[in-house]
Scaffold this active site. Structure first.
Site, mmCIF file in Angstrom:
data_model
loop_
_atom_site.group_PDB
_atom_site.id
_atom_site.type_symbol
_atom_site.label_atom_id
_atom_site.label_comp_id
_atom_site.label_asym_id
_atom_site.label_seq_id
_atom_site.Cartn_x
_atom_site.Cartn_y
_atom_site.Cartn_z
ATOM 1 N N ASN A 99 0.861 -1.238 0.088
ATOM 2 C CA ASN A 99 -0.157 0.176 -0.017
ATOM 3 C C ASN A 99 0.814 1.153 0.140
ATOM 4 O OD1 ASN A 99 -2.533 -1.438 0.250
ATOM 5 N ND2 ASN A 99 -2.485 -1.380 2.349
ATOM 6 N N LYS A 179 -5.290 2.678 -6.404
ATOM 7 C CA LYS A 179 -5.143 1.981 -5.309
ATOM 8 C C LYS A 179 -4.687 2.624 -4.116
ATOM 9 C CE LYS A 179 -5.135 -1.515 -2.728
ATOM 10 N NZ LYS A 179 -3.820 -2.167 -2.128
ATOM 11 N N ASN A 197 -14.836 -4.674 5.672
ATOM 12 C CA ASN A 197 -14.898 -3.749 4.481
ATOM 13 C C ASN A 197 -16.371 -3.842 4.065
ATOM 14 O OD1 ASN A 197 -12.169 -3.648 4.827
ATOM 15 N ND2 ASN A 197 -11.915 -4.689 2.902
ATOM 16 N N ASN A 247 -13.398 -9.050 4.690
ATOM 17 C CA ASN A 247 -12.143 -8.672 5.080
ATOM 18 C C ASN A 247 -12.182 -7.598 6.094
ATOM 19 O OD1 ASN A 247 -8.943 -9.437 5.003
ATOM 20 N ND2 ASN A 247 -8.904 -7.388 3.962
ATOM 21 N N GLU A 262 -0.512 2.630 8.179
ATOM 22 C CA GLU A 262 0.005 2.962 7.104
ATOM 23 C C GLU A 262 -0.655 4.483 6.825
ATOM 24 O OE1 GLU A 262 1.838 -0.605 4.404
ATOM 25 O OE2 GLU A 262 -0.531 -0.582 4.809
HETATM 26 O O1 KPL Z 1 -5.315 -3.048 0.262
HETATM 27 C C1 KPL Z 1 -6.423 -3.307 1.011
HETATM 28 C C2 KPL Z 1 -6.098 -3.269 2.645
HETATM 29 O O2 KPL Z 1 -6.719 -3.776 3.612
HETATM 30 O O3 KPL Z 1 -5.002 -2.596 3.024
HETATM 31 C C3 KPL Z 1 -7.882 -3.481 0.831
HETATM 32 C C4 KPL Z 1 -7.782 -3.782 -0.757
HETATM 33 C C5 KPL Z 1 -8.632 -2.472 1.295
HETATM 34 C C6 KPL Z 1 -8.539 -4.970 1.352
HETATM 35 O O4 KPL Z 1 -8.741 -4.987 2.684
#
Ligand code: KPL
Length: 301
Positions: A99, A179, A197, A247, A262
């Protein structure tokens, strides 16, 4: 292929685990995770079901050779990762799927060949030795430094052979922005509400907040030269939230484990872009401050 995954938490363990189906993989990870994997393998449940047996270590010092290095640390550790991987800078291709916006540049200062990538798979760290593949997302990659299209196709094929649908990006810098916008929407809201999510798309007030945050971030991306509309940004973030509905976003997992988040690499990068371009981003500013406050709350008594 000898693959070294550096910083194998949830996401790194996922990629390391599936890549070990066809490659010799070494995971560099925390000691408790390494011990558990040595004892009983790496268990992946959910959308992928696998017990993998990669090599594990807590430091890359003893690793002799690597053809592909996957950098999977948190974004705030990328600089340190690049330093400790210096030995592999000439002979291995490095790929980041982390990320944040700045990782490829940080790695490119050290490595000869860098592939930049993005992934929106949702992966939850359950306990040492066990992760859950909670949502299937897209993975895309493109050349960043010292790499031509054919080399990237080679790396893509390694991921495809491991069962990860992967596309070659025609514009990886734009994909990195997309992203980052998705993360700027989903991650702070998940961390602040402690919701999975899917709720960020299904609860109207949260979907509205997600839409407002991503619109501000898209305006910054446009000012930086990327053609991303408010609408496409919001639609993408909502789609990713739905596809990874079960998730717990990585920022929520960090908060639950009392760890640094982050926020700086995601929302912080967007706020720095807004400042450069003379734009206001009040929603991003607000969630930035709130997540910073959350981090403080578990540092202070
Ligand atoms: O990249 C993600 C993260 O949690 O850091 C997503 C795509 C939002 C999936 O949870």
């Amino acid at each position: 292929m000898r693959v070294l995954v550096f910083g194998a938490g949830a996401m790194g363990s996922f990629f390391g685990g599936v890549l070990s189906r066809r490659n010799r993989v070494t995971l560099v990870c925390r000691k408790d995770h390494a011990d558990a994997i040595r004892r009983s393998g790496l268990r992946i449940t959910g959308k992928t079901s696998l017990v993998a047996h990669p090599d594990v270590t807590t430091t890359p010092a003893g690793v002799k050779r690597a053809d592909l290095v996957v950098i999977a640390t948190k974004a705030y550790d990328t600089e340190a990762a690049a330093k400790s991987l210096r030995r592999f800078a000439r002979n291995a291709t490095w790929i980041t799927l982390q990320n944040g916006l700045d990782n490829p540049d940080i790695l490119a200062r050290v490595a000869k060949r860098v592939v930049a990538g993005v992934t929106s798979h949702g992966v939850t760290f359950l306990r040492p030795g066990e992760i859950r593949h909670a949502g299937i997302g897209e993975t895309a990659m493109g050349p960043y430094k010292g790499i031509d299209e054919d080399d990237v196709i080679g790396v893509r094929d390694i991921f495809e052979e491991a069962g990860v649908r992967t596309r070659i990006s025609q514009d990886i810098r734009r994909d990195l922005w997309l992203k980052a916008i998705v993360n700027a929407g989903i991650n702070p809201l998940a961390a602040l509400t402690r919701l999975r999510n899917g709720y960020l798309a299904s609860i109207p007030t949260l979907a509205a907040a997600l839409t407002a945050i991503t619109a501000e971030a898209a305006a910054v991306a446009r000012a930086e030269g990327f053609d991303i509309t408010d609408r496409s940004a919001a639609e993408l973030a909502l789609r990713v939230a739905r596809r990874t509905r079960d998730n717990r976003a990585s920022m929520l997992q960090d908060v639950e484990r009392g760890r640094q988040t982050e926020i700086e690499a995601i929302t912080g990068a967007i706020l720095r872009g807004a400042e450069r371009r003379g734009l206001r981003a009040p929603m991003n500013n607000l969630v930035y401050g709130l997540v910073r406050g959350l981090e403080r709350s578990y540092q202070v008594e």
